[in-house]
Every structure is written in C-alpha cells, then in structure tokens.
Enzyme design. Structure first.
Site, mmCIF file in Angstrom:
data_model
loop_
_atom_site.group_PDB
_atom_site.id
_atom_site.type_symbol
_atom_site.label_atom_id
_atom_site.label_comp_id
_atom_site.label_asym_id
_atom_site.label_seq_id
_atom_site.Cartn_x
_atom_site.Cartn_y
_atom_site.Cartn_z
ATOM 1 N N HIS A 18 -15.627 -55.135 25.808
ATOM 2 C CA HIS A 18 -14.524 -55.052 26.776
ATOM 3 C C HIS A 18 -14.418 -56.357 27.569
ATOM 4 C CE1 HIS A 18 -15.260 -50.462 26.735
ATOM 5 N NE2 HIS A 18 -14.055 -50.631 26.235
ATOM 6 N N LYS A 42 -11.736 -35.869 27.724
ATOM 7 C CA LYS A 42 -12.705 -36.550 26.863
ATOM 8 C C LYS A 42 -14.158 -36.262 27.231
ATOM 9 C CE LYS A 42 -10.802 -40.409 24.380
ATOM 10 N NZ LYS A 42 -10.937 -41.836 24.102
ATOM 11 N N ARG A 94 -10.728 -53.779 16.879
ATOM 12 C CA ARG A 94 -11.991 -54.222 16.288
ATOM 13 C C ARG A 94 -11.898 -54.250 14.767
ATOM 14 N NH1 ARG A 94 -15.110 -49.806 19.551
ATOM 15 N NH2 ARG A 94 -13.261 -48.856 18.680
ATOM 16 N N SER A 132 -18.147 -47.878 23.258
ATOM 17 C CA SER A 132 -18.900 -47.151 24.292
ATOM 18 C C SER A 132 -19.661 -45.988 23.661
ATOM 19 C CB SER A 132 -17.950 -46.617 25.364
ATOM 20 O OG SER A 132 -17.264 -47.681 25.972
HETATM 21 O O1 PNS Z 1 -10.684 -46.297 25.883
HETATM 22 P P1 PNS Z 1 -9.792 -45.268 25.270
HETATM 23 O O2 PNS Z 1 -10.382 -43.884 25.452
HETATM 24 O O3 PNS Z 1 -9.445 -45.563 23.833
HETATM 25 O O4 PNS Z 1 -8.405 -45.311 26.111
HETATM 26 C C1 PNS Z 1 -7.352 -44.449 25.801
HETATM 27 C C2 PNS Z 1 -6.291 -44.445 26.930
HETATM 28 C C3 PNS Z 1 -6.914 -44.031 28.217
HETATM 29 C C4 PNS Z 1 -5.706 -45.831 27.053
HETATM 30 C C5 PNS Z 1 -5.167 -43.435 26.498
HETATM 31 O O5 PNS Z 1 -5.735 -42.203 26.202
HETATM 32 C C6 PNS Z 1 -4.096 -43.266 27.554
HETATM 33 O O6 PNS Z 1 -3.274 -44.133 27.749
HETATM 34 N N1 PNS Z 1 -4.119 -42.131 28.265
HETATM 35 C C7 PNS Z 1 -3.153 -41.828 29.312
HETATM 36 C C8 PNS Z 1 -2.145 -40.769 28.844
HETATM 37 C C9 PNS Z 1 -0.964 -41.386 28.159
HETATM 38 O O7 PNS Z 1 -0.223 -42.186 28.686
HETATM 39 N N2 PNS Z 1 -0.758 -41.005 26.884
HETATM 40 C C10 PNS Z 1 0.391 -41.452 26.132
HETATM 41 C C11 PNS Z 1 0.058 -42.614 25.239
HETATM 42 S S1 PNS Z 1 -0.630 -42.010 23.750
#
Ligand code: PNS
Length: 175
Positions: A18, A42, A94, A132
C-alpha cells in the site's frame, strides 16, 4: 488547482505494498486521501480506528507525510470522493487475479458517478505477491513478515495474532 485523489481500501492492515502505491500516486497527485472503508461486512481484524491509527503511525516521519490525509468512509465510495473534492480513485493492481474485481468495481463506480475516474497503478515488484489477508495468514501461522509491513503494523499483528515463533518462522520472506 491542487490535484487530489482518494486511495480507498480496507487497509486491514496497511502493508508496504500500500505504501509503495501511495508513493507512486504522489508522483501524479499533489495530495492523496487514504480513505479507510468501515466495511463491516468483511469482518476486519482491526477496528476502523485501529486501521486509521496504524496508517498514521506508519506514515510518521515519512518524507511525503504532509501530502497525505487519512480519513474513514461509510457508504458509497463515489459519494465520499465528491465530498472530499477529489476527482480520482487510486487502486493498485498486483496481478491478473485482481483485474476482474477491480474492473467490475471501476465500472460500477463510473455508472454511479460520471465525475469520478478510477486510476490503476502497478504495485512495485517487491510487493506484487502481498495482500493484507496473506500477511495475517502468515502471522497467524507463526511466520515472519518483517520487511513486508511497516514496523507499527508488524508489532500490532504480533500482539493481536502472534503465536510463539519457531526457528523456521524467522526465515527471511522478503526474497
Ligand atoms: O481494500 P479493499 O477491501 O479491496 O477495498 C474495497 C473498497 C473498500 C474500496 C470497496 O469495497 C468500496 O469502495 N466499498 C464502498 C462501497 C461502494 O462504494 N461500493 C460500490 C463500488 S463496487
């Protein structure tokens, strides 16, 4: 005008992958907001506050610290991006395996808001294999993640998950 992007994620916890991506994003943008998602679905290992604190601790003394904000968000990411007055979302790629999920998410975000663009940056080769989740799995099994996560994260993971370390677990996993 200041160029500002949001780097969203669960950051459960933040890794050196990150941080590598953050440094790359700061070559393009003046300011990056690290936006930690509450993501209750999650089942994160660390609370929202702990994840924020670990990011802040990991950035302490970093040469780019002044150009980074750490915040949290609930609900839709695109709404948060607009509220933060940023116009881009940064996501790391990645490997091919990330692509499908990231592509779906970027297109959904575009459908939800045409004002916000998603920018993908490639993680440095040193960190291409870390996430993570795999970091937590290794620590839970007694392995060493030195060099793969910032020091405050390594310490916190050891407190939360660390088991007694055997001799093998001290092997250098940085490659
Ligand atoms: O680190 P991650 O878990 O891959 O991050 C995922 C994240 C938090 C960026 C994604 O789940 C998110 O944007 N969640 C907020 C809800 C949202 O806006 N969802 C619509 C887009 S799919």
């Amino acid at each position: 005008m200041e160029k500002k992007a949001v780097y969203p994620g669960s950051f459960d916890p933040i890794t050196n992958g990150h941080l590598d991506l953050l440094e790359r994003a700061l070559k393009i943008f003046d300011r990056i907001v690290i936006a930690v998602a509450a993501n209750p679905g999650k089942g994160p290992l660390f609370t929202l506050q702990e994840r924020v604190d670990l990011i802040k601790d990991s950035l302490k003394g970093h040469p780019l610290e002044d150009r980074v904000e750490v915040d949290t968000f609930h609900g839709l990411l695109v709404e948060y991006v607009k509220k933060a007055k940023a116009n881009a979302i940064i996501r790391g790629l990645r490997a091919i395996s990330d692509f499908e999920y990231e592509f779906q998410m970027a297109l959904m975000n575009r459908k939800l808001s045409t004002e916000v663009e998603t920018l993908f940056l490639m993680t440095g080769m040193r960190y291409i294999y870390i996430s993570s989740s795999i970091i937590k799995e290794v620590v839970m099994a007694g392995g060493c993640v030195n060099g793969l996560v910032p020091d405050p994260v390594e310490k916190k993971l050891a407190e939360r998950l660390g088991l007694d370390k055997g001799a093998d677990s001290q092997a250098d996993v940085t490659g």
